[in-house]
Scaffold this motif. Structure first.
Motif, PDB file in Angstrom:
ATOM      1  N   SER A  69      41.354  42.816 -36.215  1.00 25.63           N
ATOM      2  CA  SER A  69      40.345  41.604 -35.942  1.00 25.63           C
ATOM      3  C   SER A  69      39.386  41.939 -35.148  1.00 25.63           C
ATOM      4  CB  SER A  69      41.135  40.350 -35.690  1.00 25.63           C
ATOM      5  OG  SER A  69      41.544  40.194 -34.235  1.00 25.63           O
ATOM      6  N   CYS A  70      38.188  41.168 -35.260  1.00 31.10           N
ATOM      7  CA  CYS A  70      36.926  41.445 -34.267  1.00 31.10           C
ATOM      8  C   CYS A  70      36.464  40.225 -34.001  1.00 31.10           C
ATOM      9  CB  CYS A  70      36.128  42.426 -34.970  1.00 31.10           C
ATOM     10  SG  CYS A  70      35.275  41.807 -36.719  1.00 31.10           S
ATOM     11  N   ILE A  71      35.301  40.356 -33.041  1.00 30.94           N
ATOM     12  CA  ILE A  71      34.743  39.251 -32.479  1.00 30.94           C
ATOM     13  C   ILE A  71      33.093  39.515 -33.249  1.00 30.94           C
ATOM     14  CG2 ILE A  71      33.806  37.932 -30.764  1.00 30.94           C
ATOM     15  CD1 ILE A  71      36.798  37.481 -31.109  1.00 30.94           C
ATOM     16  N   VAL A  72      32.723  38.653 -33.754  1.00 33.10           N
ATOM     17  CA  VAL A  72      31.279  38.843 -34.155  1.00 33.10           C
ATOM     18  C   VAL A  72      30.489  37.679 -33.097  1.00 33.10           C
ATOM     19  CG1 VAL A  72      29.336  38.604 -36.036  1.00 33.10           C
ATOM     20  CG2 VAL A  72      31.584  39.538 -36.335  1.00 33.10           C
ATOM     21  N   LYS A  73      29.387  38.399 -32.454  1.00 34.78           N
ATOM     22  CA  LYS A  73      28.680  37.469 -31.583  1.00 34.78           C
ATOM     23  C   LYS A  73      27.210  37.506 -31.987  1.00 34.78           C
ATOM     24  CE  LYS A  73      27.291  36.873 -26.804  1.00 34.78           C
ATOM     25  NZ  LYS A  73      27.309  37.524 -25.386  1.00 34.78           N
ATOM     26  N   THR A  74      26.550  36.460 -32.150  1.00 36.07           N
ATOM     27  CA  THR A  74      25.190  36.409 -32.585  1.00 36.07           C
ATOM     28  C   THR A  74      24.351  35.743 -31.276  1.00 36.07           C
ATOM     29  OG1 THR A  74      25.416  34.294 -33.656  1.00 36.07           O
ATOM     30  CG2 THR A  74      25.684  36.047 -34.982  1.00 36.07           C
ATOM     31  N   THR A  75      23.312  36.246 -31.077  1.00 31.72           N
ATOM     32  CA  THR A  75      22.522  35.666 -30.078  1.00 31.72           C
ATOM     33  C   THR A  75      21.061  35.540 -30.397  1.00 31.72           C
ATOM     34  OG1 THR A  75      23.865  37.019 -28.522  1.00 31.72           O
ATOM     35  CG2 THR A  75      21.611  36.210 -27.702  1.00 31.72           C
ATOM     36  N   ILE A  76      20.376  34.573 -29.923  1.00 25.48           N
ATOM     37  CA  ILE A  76      18.989  34.087 -30.215  1.00 25.48           C
ATOM     38  C   ILE A  76      18.541  34.564 -28.894  1.00 25.48           C
ATOM     39  CG2 ILE A  76      17.244  32.645 -30.870  1.00 25.48           C
ATOM     40  CD1 ILE A  76      19.490  31.180 -32.439  1.00 25.48           C
ATOM     41  N   THR A 111      17.919  32.033 -24.397  1.00 20.01           N
ATOM     42  CA  THR A 111      18.824  32.567 -24.954  1.00 20.01           C
ATOM     43  C   THR A 111      19.871  31.470 -25.393  1.00 20.01           C
ATOM     44  OG1 THR A 111      20.146  33.512 -23.340  1.00 20.01           O
ATOM     45  CG2 THR A 111      18.459  34.986 -24.227  1.00 20.01           C
ATOM     46  N   LEU A 112      20.518  31.927 -26.802  1.00 21.63           N
ATOM     47  CA  LEU A 112      21.678  30.893 -27.225  1.00 21.63           C
ATOM     48  C   LEU A 112      22.434  31.857 -28.002  1.00 21.63           C
ATOM     49  CD1 LEU A 112      19.769  27.850 -29.055  1.00 21.63           C
ATOM     50  CD2 LEU A 112      21.107  27.870 -26.742  1.00 21.63           C
ATOM     51  N   SER A 113      23.741  31.745 -27.829  1.00 13.21           N
ATOM     52  CA  SER A 113      24.643  32.465 -28.781  1.00 13.21           C
ATOM     53  C   SER A 113      25.890  31.637 -29.456  1.00 13.21           C
ATOM     54  CB  SER A 113      25.317  33.716 -27.640  1.00 13.21           C
ATOM     55  OG  SER A 113      25.917  33.159 -26.698  1.00 13.21           O
ATOM     56  N   GLU A 114      26.523  32.369 -29.936  1.00 11.85           N
ATOM     57  CA  GLU A 114      27.582  31.903 -30.879  1.00 11.85           C
ATOM     58  C   GLU A 114      28.555  33.058 -31.167  1.00 11.85           C
ATOM     59  OE1 GLU A 114      29.380  28.581 -33.200  1.00 11.85           O
ATOM     60  OE2 GLU A 114      27.497  28.482 -32.024  1.00 11.85           O
ATOM     61  N   GLU A 115      29.936  32.820 -31.304  1.00 14.50           N
ATOM     62  CA  GLU A 115      30.750  34.078 -31.477  1.00 14.50           C
ATOM     63  C   GLU A 115      31.790  33.284 -32.341  1.00 14.50           C
ATOM     64  OE1 GLU A 115      33.590  35.363 -27.809  1.00 14.50           O
ATOM     65  OE2 GLU A 115      31.271  36.099 -27.943  1.00 14.50           O
ATOM     66  N   LYS A 116      32.512  34.234 -33.400  1.00 20.35           N
ATOM     67  CA  LYS A 116      33.557  33.809 -33.834  1.00 20.35           C
ATOM     68  C   LYS A 116      34.622  35.022 -34.180  1.00 20.35           C
ATOM     69  CE  LYS A 116      32.949  30.767 -37.632  1.00 20.35           C
ATOM     70  NZ  LYS A 116      33.580  29.607 -37.098  1.00 20.35           N
ATOM     71  N   GLU A 117      35.995  34.862 -34.445  1.00 25.02           N
ATOM     72  CA  GLU A 117      36.743  35.777 -34.640  1.00 25.02           C
ATOM     73  C   GLU A 117      37.017  35.943 -35.973  1.00 25.02           C
ATOM     74  OE1 GLU A 117      41.342  37.000 -33.748  1.00 25.02           O
ATOM     75  OE2 GLU A 117      40.805  34.741 -33.600  1.00 25.02           O
ATOM     76  N   PHE A 118      36.935  37.360 -36.457  1.00 25.45           N
ATOM     77  CA  PHE A 118      36.932  37.538 -37.767  1.00 25.45           C
ATOM     78  C   PHE A 118      38.387  38.329 -38.232  1.00 25.45           C
ATOM     79  CE2 PHE A 118      32.685  36.391 -38.012  1.00 25.45           C
ATOM     80  CZ  PHE A 118      32.153  36.493 -39.240  1.00 25.45           C
ATOM     81  N   LYS A 119      39.191  37.965 -39.095  1.00 22.69           N
ATOM     82  CA  LYS A 119      40.573  38.616 -39.289  1.00 22.69           C
ATOM     83  C   LYS A 119      40.362  39.984 -40.220  1.00 22.69           C
ATOM     84  CE  LYS A 119      43.269  35.826 -37.333  1.00 22.69           C
ATOM     85  NZ  LYS A 119      43.766  36.145 -35.933  1.00 22.69           N
ATOM     86  N   VAL A 120      39.392  40.548 -39.729  1.00 21.12           N
ATOM     87  CA  VAL A 120      39.016  42.058 -40.454  1.00 21.12           C
ATOM     88  C   VAL A 120      38.840  43.064 -39.326  1.00 21.12           C
ATOM     89  CG1 VAL A 120      38.235  40.950 -42.572  1.00 21.12           C
ATOM     90  CG2 VAL A 120      36.647  41.459 -40.792  1.00 21.12           C
ATOM     91  N   PRO A 121      38.947  44.366 -39.662  1.00 20.02           N
ATOM     92  CA  PRO A 121      38.443  45.339 -38.674  1.00 20.02           C
ATOM     93  C   PRO A 121      37.169  45.187 -38.370  1.00 20.02           C
ATOM     94  CG  PRO A 121      39.978  46.283 -40.355  1.00 20.02           C
ATOM     95  CD  PRO A 121      39.315  44.878 -40.758  1.00 20.02           C
ATOM     96  N   SER A 122      36.647  45.733 -37.241  1.00 17.03           N
ATOM     97  CA  SER A 122      35.378  45.814 -36.844  1.00 17.03           C
ATOM     98  C   SER A 122      34.514  46.642 -37.788  1.00 17.03           C
ATOM     99  CB  SER A 122      34.996  46.092 -35.339  1.00 17.03           C
ATOM    100  OG  SER A 122      35.494  47.408 -35.148  1.00 17.03           O
ATOM    101  N   ILE A 136      17.104  37.810 -33.265  1.00 15.22           N
ATOM    102  CA  ILE A 136      18.620  37.574 -33.480  1.00 15.22           C
ATOM    103  C   ILE A 136      19.406  39.013 -33.483  1.00 15.22           C
ATOM    104  CG2 ILE A 136      20.445  36.622 -35.068  1.00 15.22           C
ATOM    105  CD1 ILE A 136      17.780  35.212 -36.479  1.00 15.22           C
ATOM    106  N   ARG A 137      20.426  38.777 -32.605  1.00 13.65           N
ATOM    107  CA  ARG A 137      21.087  39.844 -32.322  1.00 13.65           C
ATOM    108  C   ARG A 137      22.526  39.739 -32.950  1.00 13.65           C
ATOM    109  NH1 ARG A 137      21.263  40.234 -27.237  1.00 13.65           N
ATOM    110  NH2 ARG A 137      19.412  41.446 -27.137  1.00 13.65           N
ATOM    111  N   PHE A 138      23.197  40.564 -33.439  1.00 12.08           N
ATOM    112  CA  PHE A 138      24.482  40.586 -34.055  1.00 12.08           C
ATOM    113  C   PHE A 138      25.316  41.633 -33.310  1.00 12.08           C
ATOM    114  CE2 PHE A 138      22.017  39.286 -37.742  1.00 12.08           C
ATOM    115  CZ  PHE A 138      22.632  38.110 -38.029  1.00 12.08           C
ATOM    116  N   GLU A 139      26.315  41.338 -32.888  1.00 14.31           N
ATOM    117  CA  GLU A 139      27.362  42.279 -32.033  1.00 14.31           C
ATOM    118  C   GLU A 139      28.739  42.152 -32.498  1.00 14.31           C
ATOM    119  OE1 GLU A 139      26.641  42.602 -27.676  1.00 14.31           O
ATOM    120  OE2 GLU A 139      25.656  40.780 -28.081  1.00 14.31           O
ATOM    121  N   ILE A 140      29.123  43.240 -33.022  1.00 15.25           N
ATOM    122  CA  ILE A 140      30.541  43.178 -33.411  1.00 15.25           C
ATOM    123  C   ILE A 140      31.434  44.046 -32.600  1.00 15.25           C
ATOM    124  CG2 ILE A 140      32.185  43.985 -35.543  1.00 15.25           C
ATOM    125  CD1 ILE A 140      29.237  43.356 -37.254  1.00 15.25           C
ATOM    126  N   LYS A 141      32.429  43.468 -32.104  1.00 18.78           N
ATOM    127  CA  LYS A 141      33.425  44.161 -31.211  1.00 18.78           C
ATOM    128  C   LYS A 141      34.895  44.105 -31.527  1.00 18.78           C
ATOM    129  CE  LYS A 141      30.400  42.143 -27.393  1.00 18.78           C
ATOM    130  NZ  LYS A 141      30.190  41.566 -26.440  1.00 18.78           N
TER     131      LYS A 141
END
Length: 157
Positions: free
Chosen positions: A114-121, A4-15, A98-103
């Motif tokens: 704001s929210c966190i978008v995490k992607t996992t392979i 598994t590998l993952s990456e996450e980024k903060e987005f300045k928008v509501p989840s 690929i999984r997209f998780e929005i928290k």
């Protein structure tokens, strides 16, 4: 061999706003021409079972691959897609998901802006092709996150 590998980024928008993009076919429209040449709907309307054909730009290693939406969980804001043809499957992989998780962003003191978008392979490669696991990278997902973040934050203003 599983990994598994993952990456996450903060987005300045509501989840909810991020989920509107990631959970629908709108994501394909935002990415077309940027990280891929074309994204065509082969089957479905954006729900579970939808199949997309992603045609990549020359030099990215694959000409195309098809992915299937295997999970669209509105309550938990999780979407999963699996490659069902071409791409990594041609390199000896049994699974490439690929999984997209929005928290909600736990550090957001203003509440919901704001929210966190995490992607996992998640991948599984046949032992005889184990060396091909080195081709798995979060770089394409980082590009997807950057493009979608810019798109969402521009449209929020």
């Amino acid at each position: 061999m599983f990994g598994t590998l993952s990456e996450e980024k903060e987005f300045k928008v509501p989840s909810s706003k991020a989920w509107e993009l990631f959970s629908t076919l709108e994501l394909a429209k935002v990415l077309t021409g940027k990280v891929c040449e074309a994204i065509d709907v082969v089957e479905g309307d954006g729900g579970v079972g939808t199949i997309l054909k992603i045609t990549l730009k020359p030099g990215l290693g694959f000409e195309y691959y098809k992915e299937k939406f295997t999970k669209v969980d509105k309550e938990n804001k999780i979407k999963e897609v699996e490659v069902v043809e071409g791409g990594f499957l041609d390199l000896g992989f049994n699974l490439y998901r690929i999984r997209f998780e929005i928290k909600e962003d736990p550090s957001d003191k203003t509440g919901g802006s704001s929210c966190i978008v995490k992607t996992t392979i998640e991948y599984d490669v046949k032992e005889e092709f184990a060396a091909n696991a080195s081709f798995v990278s979060t770089e394409p997902l980082a590009a997807v996150l950057s493009i979608t973040k810019e798109h969402l934050e521009k449209s929020a203003n």
